[in-house]
Design an enzyme around this catalytic site. Structure first.
Site, short mmCIF file in Angstrom:
data_model
loop_
_atom_site.label_atom_id
_atom_site.label_comp_id
_atom_site.label_asym_id
_atom_site.label_seq_id
_atom_site.Cartn_x
_atom_site.Cartn_y
_atom_site.Cartn_z
N LYS A 91 0.84 -1.21 0.00
CA LYS A 91 0.00 0.00 0.00
C LYS A 91 0.87 1.25 0.00
O LYS A 91 0.56 2.24 -0.67
CB LYS A 91 -0.91 -0.03 1.24
CG LYS A 91 -1.73 1.23 1.47
CD LYS A 91 -2.78 0.99 2.54
CE LYS A 91 -2.19 0.79 3.92
NZ LYS A 91 -1.82 2.06 4.57
N SER A 92 1.97 1.22 0.73
CA SER A 92 2.85 2.38 0.83
C SER A 92 3.46 2.74 -0.52
O SER A 92 3.48 3.91 -0.92
CB SER A 92 3.96 2.12 1.85
OG SER A 92 3.43 1.90 3.13
N GLY B 41 -5.15 7.52 5.84
CA GLY B 41 -4.24 8.59 6.23
C GLY B 41 -3.34 9.06 5.11
O GLY B 41 -3.20 10.26 4.85
N SER C 191 5.84 10.90 9.02
CA SER C 191 6.64 11.00 7.79
C SER C 191 5.77 11.26 6.57
O SER C 191 6.26 11.69 5.53
CB SER C 191 7.43 9.70 7.58
OG SER C 191 6.54 8.61 7.35
N GLN C 192 4.46 11.01 6.70
CA GLN C 192 3.57 11.22 5.55
C GLN C 192 3.49 12.69 5.16
O GLN C 192 3.32 13.02 3.99
CB GLN C 192 2.18 10.66 5.86
CG GLN C 192 2.15 9.15 5.97
CD GLN C 192 0.82 8.61 6.43
OE1 GLN C 192 -0.18 9.33 6.48
NE2 GLN C 192 0.80 7.34 6.80
N SER D 196 10.24 7.34 11.30
CA SER D 196 9.87 6.63 10.06
C SER D 196 10.74 7.04 8.88
O SER D 196 10.25 7.24 7.76
CB SER D 196 8.38 6.87 9.73
OG SER D 196 7.56 6.37 10.76
N ASP E 56 4.67 0.56 12.28
CA ASP E 56 3.57 -0.35 11.96
C ASP E 56 3.86 -1.79 12.36
O ASP E 56 2.96 -2.64 12.32
CB ASP E 56 3.24 -0.28 10.47
CG ASP E 56 2.44 0.97 10.11
OD1 ASP E 56 1.95 1.65 11.03
OD2 ASP E 56 2.34 1.29 8.91
N ARG F 12 -3.07 3.32 19.33
CA ARG F 12 -2.64 1.92 19.31
C ARG F 12 -1.97 1.48 20.60
O ARG F 12 -1.97 0.29 20.92
CB ARG F 12 -1.70 1.69 18.10
CG ARG F 12 -2.45 1.69 16.78
CD ARG F 12 -1.55 1.51 15.57
NE ARG F 12 -2.35 1.28 14.37
CZ ARG F 12 -1.87 1.23 13.14
NH1 ARG F 12 -0.58 1.41 12.93
NH2 ARG F 12 -2.66 1.00 12.12
N ARG G 77 -4.70 -3.24 11.72
CA ARG G 77 -3.52 -3.89 12.28
C ARG G 77 -3.80 -4.56 13.64
O ARG G 77 -3.09 -5.48 14.02
CB ARG G 77 -2.35 -2.91 12.37
CG ARG G 77 -1.98 -2.35 11.01
CD ARG G 77 -0.54 -1.91 10.90
NE ARG G 77 -0.31 -1.26 9.62
CZ ARG G 77 -0.16 -1.90 8.45
NH1 ARG G 77 -0.20 -3.22 8.43
NH2 ARG G 77 0.03 -1.23 7.33
#
Length: 407
Positions: free
Chosen positions: A23-24, A71, A147-148, A174, A289, A320, A364
């Site tokens: 996905k990344s 996200g 980091s996104q 990240s 993750d 989480r 997750r």
């Protein structure tokens, strides 16, 4: 609420698992493709809901970009809409609108984007009114939140008239995801420099190219965990590379300490059981993750381990850290904060006959707790939550001869 019962099973034959695509990588390549002048040849895009949502929004280009709970899709499309001078409303699920985006918006405003919030300052929904003129190419951005935000700014940098000098402030988390973004940009003809905490990208059009998305290392981690917790067996995971761009390939190093030998072959990687060496501590700063997967594995295997680098876990699909603490307690394990941002996994000493796992709208959580089936019967709440990143997860569990029954 839908429930899924997983029958106890602790021995596995050698099973081939056809992992989903990353996905990344997929979401980054889709943005680069949308910014590229010309035709690209992109193959093996992820089946994940996040990626399919991005594909649909880029294809249909509606006035409102509803990213659901994705996200990366929210962050990447916010930057994309701004740099392509579009008028867009960005929104998502109620939880998505609780996840901060102020750092990215501030960075985009610094270069000249016009953006305003529709409800709460710093959070979606927001309205984008384009970027008529770049007013600066120097942006300071925190490196310790997500980091996104950084990846979103980097991917639009080449098409900005002045390029971009991105100064990362504080601890950089990240980092491997930032490196992935930059290497994918390089695949499409973009050079960069990264000296100390400054990344510089000069203006230059993306070059049409081809790219095949690798299998997903985050998804692979659950099979490492399952085999580590099992009594015997082996798995072959298709489509993984030894020199991966994905930071979650760190699972190989981690699981080597927890009883898994990894052998790379042409088509993927073979996982086999070996003696547990012990995982005394691990810093998840660059692969957050993986934290849920490894916490559950340690709790099952009796590993008293110290975890650091979990700061970003509180602003994910759910908190989480809280979710892990609640669900680990159901089989008498703990994730205890022993000092600020330092956590200790205290393993289970007695296992109940059945454990019911709440998933907190977090894909997750469901997948990380699946390996409990090696020790007891598991009831999984809202099993369809895995569709966010790994829609075929329960089907692949059946390939491993795991009995799944809807209740």
């Amino acid at each position: 609420m839908e429930l899924l019962q997983l029958s106890q099973k602790s021995n596995f034959e050698t099973v081939q698992i056809p992992l989903p695509s990353s996905k990344s990588e997929s979401n980054r390549v889709l943005i680069i493709d949308a910014l590229t002048e010309g035709e690209n040849q992109i193959s093996n895009l992820a089946e994940a809901r996040d990626t399919q949502t991005m594909i649909n929004l880029l294809k249909t280009n509606p006035p409102v970009f509803d990213v659901l709970d994705a996200g990366t899709t929210m962050r990447f499309l916010t930057a994309f809409a701004a740099v392509t001078n579009q008028n867009k409303v960005m929104t998502g699920t109620p939880r998505m609108c609780e996840r901060p985006i102020g750092i990215l918006v501030d960075a985009l405003r610094t270069i000249g984007a016009e953006i305003h919030y529709l409800t709460s300052e710093g959070y979606p929904p927001l309205a984008i009114h384009g970027l008529n003129k770049q007013i600066s190419n120097q942006v300071k951005i925190r490196g310790d939140v997500s980091s996104q935000y950084i990846s979103a700014m980097l991917m639009i940098a080449p098409v900005l008239p002045m390029g971009l000098e991105l100064q990362l402030e504080g601890k950089v988390g990240s980092r491997t995801y930032i490196e992935m973004t930059l290497e994918l940009m390089r695949n499409f003809g973009i050079d960069y420099t990264w000296k100390e905490n400054q990344i510089t990208v000069k203006p230059h059009p993306y070059r049409p190219s081809s790219f095949s998305v690798e299998s997903d290392w985050s998804g692979a981690s659950y099979w490492f965990s399952l085999l580590a917790c099992a009594d015997s067996g082996a798995f072959f995971l298709n489509g993984l590379k030894n020199n991966s761009l994905q930071g979650d390939s760190a699972i190989v190093e981690i699981m080597d300490q927890l009883g898994i030998k990894s052998t790379f072959e042409k088509e993927g990687v073979l996982l086999e059981k070996q003696a547990v060496k012990g995982l005394k501590s691990y810093d998840f700063t660059h692969c957050p993750d993986l934290a849920q997967t490894v916490a559950v594995t340690c709790a099952i295997l009796g590993q008293n381990s110290i975890f650091t680098g979990l700061e970003s876990l509180r602003i994910k699909e759910t908190d989480r850290i809280f979710a892990l603490q609640e669900e680990l307690a159901k089989f008498n394990a703990q994730l205890q904060e022993i000092e600020p941002d330092v956590f200790q996994v205290i393993p289970s000493v007695t296992m109940p006959h059945e454990v019911k796992i709440h998933t907190y709208d977090d894909h997750r959580m469901a997948m990380a707790f699946m390996p409990l089936l090696t020790k007891t019967k598991v009831i999984m709440e809202d099993p369809a939550v895995v569709n966010k990143s790994y829609p075929s997860f329960w089907k692949h569990c059946q390939l491993a001869d795991i009995t799944t029954q809807k209740l």
